[in-house]
Design a protein around this motif. Sequence first.
Motif, short mmCIF file in Angstrom:
data_model
loop_
_atom_site.label_atom_id
_atom_site.label_comp_id
_atom_site.label_asym_id
_atom_site.label_seq_id
_atom_site.Cartn_x
_atom_site.Cartn_y
_atom_site.Cartn_z
N ALA A 64 53.49 20.77 -69.68
CA ALA A 64 54.19 21.45 -68.59
C ALA A 64 54.12 20.64 -67.31
N ARG A 77 48.87 21.90 -73.85
CA ARG A 77 50.10 22.60 -73.48
C ARG A 77 50.33 22.51 -71.98
N SER A 78 49.28 22.70 -71.20
CA SER A 78 49.40 22.61 -69.74
C SER A 78 49.81 21.21 -69.30
N ASP A 120 45.08 24.45 -75.49
CA ASP A 120 45.65 25.05 -74.28
C ASP A 120 45.83 24.01 -73.18
N ARG A 174 60.06 23.84 -68.80
CA ARG A 174 58.64 23.99 -68.44
C ARG A 174 58.15 25.40 -68.78
N ASP A 175 58.97 26.40 -68.49
CA ASP A 175 58.61 27.77 -68.83
C ASP A 175 58.46 27.94 -70.34
N VAL A 176 59.36 27.34 -71.09
CA VAL A 176 59.30 27.41 -72.56
C VAL A 176 58.02 26.76 -73.08
N LEU A 215 55.18 26.57 -71.59
CA LEU A 215 54.02 27.39 -71.27
C LEU A 215 53.99 28.69 -72.06
N THR A 216 55.16 29.27 -72.32
CA THR A 216 55.21 30.58 -72.96
C THR A 216 55.49 30.52 -74.45
N ARG A 217 56.04 29.39 -74.92
CA ARG A 217 56.50 29.24 -76.31
C ARG A 217 57.49 30.35 -76.67
N ASN A 218 58.36 30.64 -75.76
CA ASN A 218 59.37 31.67 -75.95
C ASN A 218 60.57 31.06 -76.67
N ARG A 270 64.08 31.95 -75.17
CA ARG A 270 64.40 31.17 -73.96
C ARG A 270 64.74 29.74 -74.34
#
Length: 217
Positions: A17, A13-14, A10, A136-138, A140-143, A146
């Motif tokens: 970002a 991942r941060s 985790d 950056r959003d991707v 953090l969210t692994r979407n 997106r």
Amino acid sequence: MRENYNEQLDAARSDLAEMCKLAETAMESATRALLTADLALAEETISSRERIDTLAANWEHKAFSVLALQSPVALDLRIMVSGIHIVADLQRMGSLAIHIAELVRRRHPAHVLPTEVESTFAEMGRVAVGQAEATRDVLLTRNAERAAELKTADAAMDDLHRSLFTLTASPDWPHGVPAAVDITLLGRFYERYSDHTVEVAKRVIFLVTGEFRPEEA
């Protein structure tokens, strides 16, 4: 032990970002410096290189430590292998923004841009910063959905990049070869920055799905 391992993943991942945020901020400030010929802002942008490079080196060190000291499963390996590639892309994004600021510094006190292209570069900067924010959003969210949307913004950047070629190649171009060279170089910096956000998105899709298709545009 596994709980501590998950905390390390985790944190990794941060950190990615955070690197992306630095590259985003660098592009925003570099574009403002370009449009205003602001030397102080250009210097501030250039100074961000050390922070980006330090984060990249630290991330790679931690990634290899996790791989060496833990027993990663398939998803963990995808996270780390993808992350190593993502770090390189994010570092390059920061460098491209810094290249823009360096050109501002070299041409100061003159403005790099003729008035005819200011609006195009303002839009290129807006698109690039938006892509970095989405990236950056991707991260953090692994979407994955997106992530796939980033290709649309890349197409918009490609259109803007092509419009610069049309303008500078025109027989009516009044600013000479040196200005055309600067504009071509700057356009390439923005276009490559955009490309790297798409590469990060592909890595996130691979992380989530296990599928990586480098041939996709």
